[in-house]
Design an enzyme around this catalytic site. Structure first.
Site, PDB file in Angstrom:
ATOM      1  CG  HIS A   1      39.508  69.497  98.522  1.00  0.00           C
ATOM      2  ND1 HIS A   1      39.966  68.128  98.190  1.00  0.00           N
ATOM      3  CD2 HIS A   1      38.784  69.652  97.328  1.00  0.00           C
ATOM      4  CE1 HIS A   1      40.018  67.504  97.488  1.00  0.00           C
ATOM      5  NE2 HIS A   1      39.019  68.450  96.554  1.00  0.00           N
ATOM      6  CB  CYS A   2      42.846  73.420  95.869  1.00  0.00           C
ATOM      7  SG  CYS A   2      42.842  74.289  94.268  1.00  0.00           S
ATOM      8  N   PRO A   3      39.932  72.301  94.448  1.00  0.00           N
ATOM      9  CG  PRO A   3      38.084  73.508  93.665  1.00  0.00           C
ATOM     10  CD  PRO A   3      38.855  73.487  94.682  1.00  0.00           C
TER      11      PRO A   3
ATOM     12  CG  ASN B   1      45.416  66.032  96.584  1.00  0.00           C
ATOM     13  OD1 ASN B   1      44.767  65.515  97.728  1.00  0.00           O
ATOM     14  ND2 ASN B   1      46.825  65.795  96.486  1.00  0.00           N
TER      15      ASN B   1
END
Length: 298
Positions: free
Chosen positions: A155-157, A161
């Site tokens: 999960h990439c802030p 997403n």
């Protein structure tokens, strides 16, 4: 002797532990054209910061370095190149953020759905106890998205997403284009400093010399930081694609249960089949064609 993690997975594999009666019916579908967007405050802030940093770079490149330049051809070439790459970077970011990464339907672990699968005796199915979903192989639950994601990498802030099966291409393009505009900006900053040292500082920019220096130093710091970060991320993503092993699978050292494919075929699975210029476009949805996503060892 099996580890606790392996014992837990053995329990999940037994159909008797699915307990479909504990799952509520899945929420109604809002339509296949509904936009995917994660309402996470941290991710939204990081996404806005990303766009603002790109706009800051645009401002410095265009108004501080290119417009005051005496060479019109130099300004036009670098302006078109930088703005084109920046547009592709932001478009890739938007697609990575607003594309469903491969979410498993929530709450589908109901008795009716399990019966509709017509499972054979001894056939393995998985149930996520957090989102009450029957999840396919290589799917993992994301605590931020609150969904199980197919081929979830992480999960990439910064894109607010998960990076998964359906949006990994856009995330890779985002890191690539950010790295390219960062490198391009650093080169232009170096040329501009050389030009300003040779000429009068008051003539090399529309801003005062102190303001010009501060703006250029901030852009240099931003470009260097993002060049290193996105270049490393781009490299790790390409390596992950070529080895057909997600970041979570590498971290958990999960047993490989899917067929090994060539590196080129793995690239086609993510970017589309066959190879074309569309691989570089964030507006082209990957067409897998013959590149079968799931080829498992039986």
């Amino acid at each position: 002797m099996k580890s606790p993690a392996h014992r837990t997975r053995d329990i999940e594999r037994q159909a008797g532990y699915l307990k479909p009666e504990h799952c509520a019916p899945p929420p109604p579908r809002t339509g296949s054209d509904a936009m995917w967007f994660i309402r996470d405050s941290c991710g939204i802030v990081c996404g806005v910061i990303t766009w603002l940093l790109v706009f800051y770079a645009e401002f410095v490149v265009v108004f501080v370095m290119l417009l005051p330049a005496k060479n019109l051809l130099y300004s036009l070439f670098n302006g078109v190149l930088f703005n084109g790459l920046a547009f592709l970077a932001l478009a890739s970011h938007a697609r990575a953020m607003c594309t469903d990464p491969g979410a498993v339907p929530k709450g589908n672990a109901t008795k009716e759905f399990i019966e509709s699968l017509q499972l054979k005796p001894g056939q393995v199915v998985y149930k996520c106890p957090k989102c009450c979903s029957i999840k396919p192989d290589r799917a993992h639950h994301c605590s931020v998205c609150k969904r199980c994601i197919k081929k979830m990498d992480h999960h990439c802030p910064w894109v607010n997403n998960c990076v998964g099966e359906n949006n990994q291409k856009y995330f890779v393009l985002f890191t690539m284009y950010i790295a390219l505009i960062s490198f391009h900006a650093l080169i232009m900053v170096a040329f501009h400093f050389v030009f300003c040292f040779e000429e009068d500082w008051t003539k090399c920019s529309n801003f005062s010399p102190p303001a010009t220096v501060i703006l250029l130093i901030l852009l240099c710091f931003e470009g260097l930081l993002f060049l290193i970060f996105t270049a490393v991320m781009f490299g790790t993503q390409v390596h992950s694609i070529c080895t057909d092993e997600t970041g979570i699978e590498q971290l958990k050292k999960e047993e490989r249960r899917w067929a090994k494919k060539s590196k080129w075929m793995n690239m086609k699975v993510v970017f589309g089949h066959p190879f074309s210029i569309a691989w570089l476009s964030p507006f082209a949805t990957p067409d897998h064609g013959k590149a079968d996503i799931y080829q498992y060892i039986v």
